[in-house]
Design a protein around this motif. Structure first.
Motif, PDB file in Angstrom:
ATOM      1  N   MET A  23      71.024  96.003  42.613  1.00 57.39           N
ATOM      2  CA  MET A  23      70.842  97.309  42.309  1.00 57.39           C
ATOM      3  C   MET A  23      71.073  98.187  43.610  1.00 57.39           C
ATOM      4  SD  MET A  23      70.060  97.529  39.303  1.00 57.39           S
ATOM      5  CE  MET A  23      68.890  99.241  39.165  1.00 57.39           C
ATOM      6  N   LEU A  24      70.836  97.457  44.675  1.00 60.74           N
ATOM      7  CA  LEU A  24      71.198  98.226  46.025  1.00 60.74           C
ATOM      8  C   LEU A  24      72.456  98.844  46.049  1.00 60.74           C
ATOM      9  CD1 LEU A  24      69.526  99.222  48.176  1.00 60.74           C
ATOM     10  CD2 LEU A  24      70.378  97.265  49.633  1.00 60.74           C
ATOM     11  N   GLY A  25      73.599  98.033  45.473  1.00 62.26           N
ATOM     12  CA  GLY A  25      74.725  98.453  45.709  1.00 62.26           C
ATOM     13  C   GLY A  25      75.179  99.626  44.701  1.00 62.26           C
ATOM     14  N   LEU A  26      74.141  99.775  43.835  1.00 58.01           N
ATOM     15  CA  LEU A  26      74.439 101.098  42.939  1.00 58.01           C
ATOM     16  C   LEU A  26      73.537 102.228  43.530  1.00 58.01           C
ATOM     17  CD1 LEU A  26      73.788  99.134  39.578  1.00 58.01           C
ATOM     18  CD2 LEU A  26      75.919 100.000  40.565  1.00 58.01           C
ATOM     19  N   GLN A  27      73.069 102.342  44.593  1.00 57.23           N
ATOM     20  CA  GLN A  27      72.249 103.237  44.957  1.00 57.23           C
ATOM     21  C   GLN A  27      72.816 104.786  44.956  1.00 57.23           C
ATOM     22  OE1 GLN A  27      70.503 102.773  48.915  1.00 57.23           O
ATOM     23  NE2 GLN A  27      69.843 105.103  49.118  1.00 57.23           N
ATOM     24  N   ASN A  28      74.068 104.545  45.494  1.00 57.94           N
ATOM     25  CA  ASN A  28      74.895 106.263  45.430  1.00 57.94           C
ATOM     26  C   ASN A  28      75.013 106.620  44.051  1.00 57.94           C
ATOM     27  OD1 ASN A  28      74.663 106.153  47.992  1.00 57.94           O
ATOM     28  ND2 ASN A  28      76.832 105.447  48.356  1.00 57.94           N
TER      29      ASN A  28
ATOM     30  N   ALA B 292      65.426 105.391  33.335  1.00 59.77           N
ATOM     31  CA  ALA B 292      66.166 105.265  32.283  1.00 59.77           C
ATOM     32  C   ALA B 292      67.516 104.557  32.773  1.00 59.77           C
ATOM     33  CB  ALA B 292      66.668 106.622  31.660  1.00 59.77           C
ATOM     34  N   LEU B 293      68.195 105.142  33.980  1.00 63.64           N
ATOM     35  CA  LEU B 293      69.256 104.690  34.518  1.00 63.64           C
ATOM     36  C   LEU B 293      68.943 103.304  35.193  1.00 63.64           C
ATOM     37  CD1 LEU B 293      70.163 107.664  36.709  1.00 63.64           C
ATOM     38  CD2 LEU B 293      71.509 106.622  35.086  1.00 63.64           C
ATOM     39  N   CYS B 294      67.637 102.991  35.827  1.00 62.41           N
ATOM     40  CA  CYS B 294      67.394 101.405  36.287  1.00 62.41           C
ATOM     41  C   CYS B 294      67.532 100.695  34.992  1.00 62.41           C
ATOM     42  CB  CYS B 294      65.994 101.620  36.949  1.00 62.41           C
ATOM     43  SG  CYS B 294      66.127 102.173  38.727  1.00 62.41           S
ATOM     44  N   GLU B 295      66.686 100.795  33.988  1.00 62.89           N
ATOM     45  CA  GLU B 295      66.556 100.063  32.906  1.00 62.89           C
ATOM     46  C   GLU B 295      68.014  99.599  32.465  1.00 62.89           C
ATOM     47  OE1 GLU B 295      64.291  98.504  31.928  1.00 62.89           O
ATOM     48  OE2 GLU B 295      62.232  99.676  31.663  1.00 62.89           O
TER      49      GLU B 295
ATOM     50  N   THR C 222      80.178  98.854  36.688  1.00 64.79           N
ATOM     51  CA  THR C 222      79.236  98.139  37.726  1.00 64.79           C
ATOM     52  C   THR C 222      80.067  96.962  38.297  1.00 64.79           C
ATOM     53  OG1 THR C 222      77.989  97.009  36.219  1.00 64.79           O
ATOM     54  CG2 THR C 222      77.014  99.065  36.892  1.00 64.79           C
ATOM     55  N   THR C 223      81.011  97.036  38.300  1.00 69.80           N
ATOM     56  CA  THR C 223      81.881  95.941  38.468  1.00 69.80           C
ATOM     57  C   THR C 223      81.861  95.359  39.925  1.00 69.80           C
ATOM     58  OG1 THR C 223      83.546  96.973  38.287  1.00 69.80           O
ATOM     59  CG2 THR C 223      83.535  95.400  36.738  1.00 69.80           C
ATOM     60  N   ASN C 224      81.546  96.388  40.914  1.00 71.58           N
ATOM     61  CA  ASN C 224      81.740  96.493  42.218  1.00 71.58           C
ATOM     62  C   ASN C 224      80.617  95.685  42.903  1.00 71.58           C
ATOM     63  OD1 ASN C 224      84.123  97.405  42.647  1.00 71.58           O
ATOM     64  ND2 ASN C 224      83.353  99.651  42.602  1.00 71.58           N
ATOM     65  N   THR C 225      79.305  95.505  42.046  1.00 72.63           N
ATOM     66  CA  THR C 225      78.233  94.921  42.637  1.00 72.63           C
ATOM     67  C   THR C 225      77.428  93.974  41.892  1.00 72.63           C
ATOM     68  OG1 THR C 225      76.139  95.448  43.496  1.00 72.63           O
ATOM     69  CG2 THR C 225      76.904  97.230  42.055  1.00 72.63           C
TER      70      THR C 225
ATOM     71  N   GLN D 221      70.146  96.166  32.669  1.00 70.28           N
ATOM     72  CA  GLN D 221      70.393  95.637  31.529  1.00 70.28           C
ATOM     73  C   GLN D 221      71.869  95.048  31.461  1.00 70.28           C
ATOM     74  OE1 GLN D 221      70.250  98.236  28.015  1.00 70.28           O
ATOM     75  NE2 GLN D 221      69.376  96.793  26.857  1.00 70.28           N
ATOM     76  N   LYS D 222      72.750  96.169  32.269  1.00 71.68           N
ATOM     77  CA  LYS D 222      74.150  95.713  32.308  1.00 71.68           C
ATOM     78  C   LYS D 222      74.293  94.517  33.382  1.00 71.68           C
ATOM     79  CE  LYS D 222      78.492  97.796  32.250  1.00 71.68           C
ATOM     80  NZ  LYS D 222      79.350  99.072  32.416  1.00 71.68           N
ATOM     81  N   LEU D 223      73.582  94.452  34.507  1.00 76.54           N
ATOM     82  CA  LEU D 223      73.677  93.282  35.045  1.00 76.54           C
ATOM     83  C   LEU D 223      72.930  92.007  34.751  1.00 76.54           C
ATOM     84  CD1 LEU D 223      72.849  95.233  38.738  1.00 76.54           C
ATOM     85  CD2 LEU D 223      75.039  94.379  37.918  1.00 76.54           C
ATOM     86  N   SER D 224      72.477  92.136  33.616  1.00 78.42           N
ATOM     87  CA  SER D 224      71.850  91.002  32.683  1.00 78.42           C
ATOM     88  C   SER D 224      70.674  90.496  33.659  1.00 78.42           C
ATOM     89  CB  SER D 224      72.541  89.970  32.405  1.00 78.42           C
ATOM     90  OG  SER D 224      73.807  90.003  32.874  1.00 78.42           O
TER      91      SER D 224
END
Ligand code: ADP
Ligand code: MG
Lengths: 347, 323, 431
Positions: free
Chosen positions: C315-320, C272-275, C309-312, C279-282
């Motif tokens: 997806m890797l940047g969102l790992q944490n 769910a999170l990935c999807e 998610t503005t910092n990245t 989506q947010k990162l288009s």
């Protein structure tokens, strides 16, 4: 003692002294490190005194012979002059400048004793190398080298022959060639004639004379006195490192006739017996006799006898003193020395 | 300058006539050739064996050449009295020493160049004759399991050898492939250390006999190699005693002797880049020539050291009696 | 003439006599040497310091020669006494001479630790190698250490330690972190394992590499599964020790303290999170191919708030972030990551052999598979027996020589029809 110090001479202002040594001494050491720095000497152990207070003067344009038996110190003197050795004391000047001056060296050609050259080089390469050491430009070397081969009388194949294929005489000649490659003012030759056959010796003699003719000063050493006698203007005689005599040949040798050599045939027995008693030397062969008589009167007497007995006079030679005899006389005079030692080197 | 060059060239001419030179050279080449065979005995890292042995041979045989040719050069001139004619010519004795030094150096460097070319050739040739490379080169794959022979095995090897030799020569001028990337730098450093050793060979032969010169040069080489180890040993001594001031008796002497020895003999370990070459550079900061990193401090060190040693040689030689 | 012949003869006799005697002495000495020990044992090397000094600057060459020597020694020992201690000395000295000799550490460890069974010494070499090489390079050395520690010494913790170092080295290939993550999961460090695999997964998502994505997702599922099972096992233990009997159904465990308010990662949540972040990162959604057989997210999960998610951009940047949000606090039976649910394997429940501890609790699909295998094995045995007897066996007793006591995985007993010789399961008659 026939030592004649160079007295005041009227021509002194015009004739330049090109080589001058003052109280030159050399002590050989046999040390591990043989280095001399003025007063600091790294030679402490076994020593050989080879030269002692030698004073020499060589004038411009002359042929100067440095004579002496083997081991007299001739080569040592020359080596010091050439900067190969350093004098233990005393000083020397060449063309008025101290030893080791490069501009002076430019004006000197040198042939060492029993030279050995780079035997892998061809005659031409060898001279080219030495020409480079004199700083001769390439064009000069290219012109000079073939001339030199001619001057010293080397055969046509010599330029392309490696030096190891050279005979002793050829080596000596190419040695002379390298000495005069820069057209020097002074040519120094150490025993140029040693080890050569009579013909070779004569050729070297001719070369030396031609050098003089072209205005060079020739300073050479020799223990073969007859050769020196023929060409030297002045000689110096050294023995055991000391100068025994120096001067013009005519001055050194006494001008008076020393003895008379008579060869006659057909003399009577009685006369022969008489003559034998007076003779310095006497040789009898069949009818002929050779006598050497010390006095003029004795010679006259013998001549009278020959006329009287109708014998034949083959020859009569008045003999002046030769350099050799002078040499033997001088050398054997040297203090504390046996005659044979001094003469050993003389032919 | 021209005179120095003339002497140097004549020295070179003389040196290449020395048979020892050829024995050493051939031996070095044999070792390099055989390193390939030796490396087959090893399970892992065959390239490392070849490179180690090759670089070692270049350095060590360069050293042997410099010693065995160098010690005779000046001695022969004196022994055969050719020095008499040289010294009487209008040249300085310094010029003679420099000429001899550069002549010897040319000899050593020509030999290093030959050995290096051979060494690089061996490396390239090994690369080109790996079984899979050879197979790829002489067979063309038509389809799965179907091959067509497009080349001769032996012809390929001969060709590969010549190409490798060409590349080997080019490597001396800066060409490189991954396998030879850092090797030219090592050869350069070896050349640098040989310049120092050669200067010592000349220095010793200005005042001693060939045998003694050889012994001295070897000693210098050994101490120079162990320079850093000796220093550490001295430090250990001091540490044990609790400071340099606390040292007494023989230890004190040892300490100062080691200090003097390590400071006056060349630190050849400084010029040692073997391990970097084989295992790659750890830091990318070293400057490079044709991508060959050079430690300039070391180069300056080498040059000043050589200049110093040669000056001393001239100092001795200048007042030397030739008997 | 005769004299000289005699002299020659005497000299010959002298020569043969003395030389022959010398040779015979030498022969005796050599015999002693030969009878003594294998050749390699006579290899007495000076200390590394002395070696280094005598090798001058050529210690690399010296190391090479010793290296070749050591390989021969290895071969010799492999065939004779298999005493590896001297070989260790050899490797130790080689690496002293040439600390950069990478292969020596790894090969040495293999010889001494893996082949020779002296793992401690092998790991000693590895440690030395790790110390010698910079932290940036040579993953192989710690990797070998990890290998020996895990598969030879069965010391997962030690292996994990080496693995973590190997993973950090710049030249380590991408499969090293996966193996290390596996070790983390093995040793019970589920968080770390999950995180590592998550890293892999997100990398693959960023790279749009479907193959890698599915590998990483499988690994993620595996680690969550292990994680869940470890919790369930703990609950099982608590249940048996508190009640003194085995549970009959998995739901019996739900009230155990181990399953109260525990933290665990959920695959459905992750998806769910990935999807949503994609989506947010288009960016394109996860491929359907890799979403087969997982627990799909619920609508609530899909609507759960996500962070900034503005910092990245990747997806890797969102790992944490993702990792944190994947974790959920819950009570009761955990969610099975493969879209199934956990059940108790009735067959194994009673026996509880330690090795199959995890298998007692399995997913429904897994247990069904287990049952299928069991039936297949039984039927094969019945067939075999049938051939021997020439008729259908009368009872299972005739097949297994005893009364079959095996409980079915889902409970109940197997049914045997003596007329047809068919064996059927009561709980899953379709199989
Ligand atoms: N290298 C030397 N070492 C020691 N003594 C020497 C050396 N060269 C020559 N001498 C000695 O010096 C003296 C002079 O030698 P030298 O000048 O060669 O004589 P010459 O050239 O007149 O024959 C001799 O007594 C000789 O023994
Ligand atoms: Mg002489």
């Amino acid at each position: 003692m026939a030592f004649r110090a160079p007295g005041p001479c009227p021509q002194k202002t015009t004739i330049m002294i090109v080589i001058q040594t003052e109280k030159l001494s050399k002590i050989y050491s046999h040390d591990f490190i043989d280095v001399e720095y003025g007063r600091i000497k790294f030679n402490w152990f076994r020593r050989t005194v080879a030269l002692e207070n030698l004073d020499l003067e060589v004038k411009e344009g002359e042929i100067f012979g440095l004579l002496g038996p083997n081991g007299a110190g001739k080569s040592t003197t020359i080596k010091i002059l050439m900067g190969i050795l350093f004098a233990s004391s005393g000083s020397a000047k060449i063309m008025g400048r101290p030893l080791g001056d490069k501009s002076v060296k430019q004006q000197i050609g040198f042939l060492p004793e029993n030279p050995f050259f780079y035997d892998y080089l061809k005659g031409e390469e060898f001279l080219d190398y030495y020409g480079q050491l004199y700083g001769l430009p390439k064009s000069v070397r290219r012109k000079r080298i073939p001339e030199l081969f001619e001057t010293v009388g080397l055969p046509a194949h010599a330029p392309n022959l490696p030096l190891k294929g050279y005979s002793k005489g050829m080596l000596q000649r190419i040695g002379v060639a390298q000495a005069i490659i820069s057209d020097p003012k002074i040519v120094v030759l150490d025993e140029p004639q040693s080890g050569l056959d009579p013909l070779g010796r004569k050729e070297i003699r001719d070369i030396i004379l031609s050098l003089k003719e072209s205005g060079k000063t020739v300073f050479f050493s020799s223990h073969i006195l007859s050769d020196a006698e023929l060409i030297c203007d002045r000689v110096a005689i050294v023995n055991r490192g000391r100068l025994t005599a120096m001067g013009e040949l005519g001055h050194l040798l006494s001008p008076k006739v020393k003895e008379y050599e008579v060869i006659a045939s057909g003399l009577s027995k009685e006369t022969v017996e008489n003559v034998r008693r007076n003779a310095v030397k006497f040789i009898e062969r069949e009818n002929d006799v050779l006598v050497i008589l010390p006095e003029e009167s004795q010679a006259r007497e013998l001549l009278a006898k020959i006329v009287q007995e109708k014998a034949t006079l083959v020859s009569l030679t008045p003999r002046k003193e030769t350099l050799e005899e002078y040499f033997i006389r001088e050398v054997s005079k040297a203090p504390g020395e046996s005659k044979t030692a001094g003469v050993a080197g003389v032919r | 300058m021209g005179k120095i060059l003339a002497i140097a060239l004549n020295t070179f001419k003389e040196a290449v006539r020395n048979k020892v030179l050829y024995f050493l050279l051939i031996f070095a080449l044999l070792i390099m050739g055989f390193s390939s065979v030796i490396s087959d005995l090893s399970i892992a890292a065959p390239e490392k064996m070849v490179i180690d042995l090759g670089l070692g041979a270049i350095d060590f045989f360069g050293f042997l050449i410099s010693v065995f040719v160098g010690i005779y050069l000046i001695y022969n001139e004196m022994e055969r009295k050719t020095i008499y004619t040289i010294v009487s010519k209008p040249i300085d004795r310094q010029q003679f020493i420099l000429g001899k030094y550069f002549g010897l150096l040319i000899t050593v460097y020509v030999n290093i160049a030959i050995m290096s070319i051979f060494f690089f050739t061996v490396l390239y040739f090994r690369e080109a004759t790996q079984p899979d490379v050879v197979t790829k080169a002489i067979f063309k794959e038509l389809g799965p399991g179907k091959f067509e022979s497009v080349g001769n095995y032996y012809v390929y090897h001969v060709q590969a050898f010549f190409i490798a030799a060409g590349k080997g020569i080019a490597t001396l001028f800066g060409y490189w492939e991954p396998i030879t990337h850092h090797l030219l730098r090592v050869v350069f450093m070896s050349a640098m250390s040989l310049a120092i050793i050669t200067a010592f060979a000349i220095l010793y032969s200005t005042f001693s006999t060939p045998t003694l010169s050889a012994v001295f040069t070897f000693l210098t080489f050994i101490i120079g190699n162990l320079c850093e180890d000796i220093l550490r040993y001295a430090d250990k001594l001091a540490q044990k005693a609790g400071g340099v001031a606390q040292l007494v008796g023989p230890d004190k002497m040892k300490y100062w002797f080691a200090m003097v020895a390590t400071h006056i003999t060349p630190n050849l370990a400084l010029l040692d880049k073997f391990s970097d070459a084989v295992h790659g550079p750890w830091d990318a900061k070293t400057p490079t020539i044709h991508s060959v990193p050079i430690d300039w401090v070391v180069v300056v060190y080498g040059i000043t050291y050589v200049a110093g040693v040669l000056s001393l040689a001239c100092l001795i030689f200048n007042r030397r009696n030739f008997k | 003439m005769r004299g000289s012949i005699i002299r020659t003869l005497i000299l010959w006799i002298f020569f043969l006599g003395f030389f022959g005697y010398a040779v015979s002495i030498q022969h005796e000495e050599l015999k002693k040497v030969r009878s003594n020990q294998p050749f390699e044992d006579n290899l007495r090397l000076p200390s590394s310091e002395v070696l280094k000094l005598t090798a001058l600057r050529y210690d690399m060459v010296a190391a090479d020669l010793l290296w070749i020597r050591s390989i021969q020694s290895f071969g010799g020992r492999g065939m004779t006494n298999r005493d590896w201690r001297p070989v260790y000395d050899l490797f130790d000295k080689i690496t002293d001479l040439d600390p950069g000799f990478e292969q020596c550490y790894t090969f040495g460890n293999m010889v001494i630790g893996d082949e020779g069974g002296r793992q401690k010494e092998g790991l000693g070499l590895i440690n030395k190698g790790m110390f010698q090489f910079s932290l940036l390079r040579q993953y192989r050395i710690p990797f070998e250490g990890m290998y020996v520690a895990n598969w030879q010494m069965k010391d997962v913790d030690k292996a994990r330690w080496y693995g973590r170092i190997a993973r950090k080295r710049a030249d380590s290939p991408d499969w090293v972190p996966r193996i290390v993550a596996y070790l983390e999961v093995q040793s019970g460090a589920y968080y770390i394992g999950f995180d590592r695999f998550l890293n892999n997964f997100l990398l693959a998502v960023d790279a749009n590499d479907i193959g890698l994505q599915s590998i990483a997702l499988n690994k993620l599922k595996e680690s969550v599964d292990k994680w869940n099972k470890s919790l369930l096992n703990k609950a099982l233990d608590e249940y048996t020790s508190s009640t003194g009997r085995l549970p009959s159904r998995i739901e019996d465990l739900a009230t155990m303290p181990a399953l109260k308010n525990y933290e665990v990662a959920e695959i459905s949540r992750l998806v769910a999170l990935c999807e949503r972040y994609l989506q947010k990162l288009s960016r394109p959604e996860l491929s359907d191919d890799i979403l087969t057989s997982i627990t799909l997210p619920t609508q609530a999960q899909m609507n759960a708030p996500i962070e900034d998610t503005t910092n990245t951009r990747n997806m890797l940047g969102l790992q944490n972030l993702i990792f944190r949000q994947c974790l959920v606090k819950r009570s009761g039976i955990p969610e099975e990551p493969n879209g199934s649910h956990y059940v108790l394997n009735g067959t194994l429940l009673g026996t509880k052999p330690t090795d199959e501890r995890l298998e007692v609790i399995a997913s429904e699909n897994g247990v069904r598979e287990y049952l299928q295998n069991l039936l297949y094995a039984f039927r094969a045995t019945i067939d075999k027996r049938k051939k021997e007897l020439g008729r259908t066996p009368e009872s299972l007793r005739e097949v297994f020589y005893c009364d079959p006591v095996t409980t079915e995985p889902f409970g109940g007993k197997f049914q045997y029809d003596p007329k047809t010789g068919n064996l059927r399961s009561t709980s899953a008659p379709d199989l």
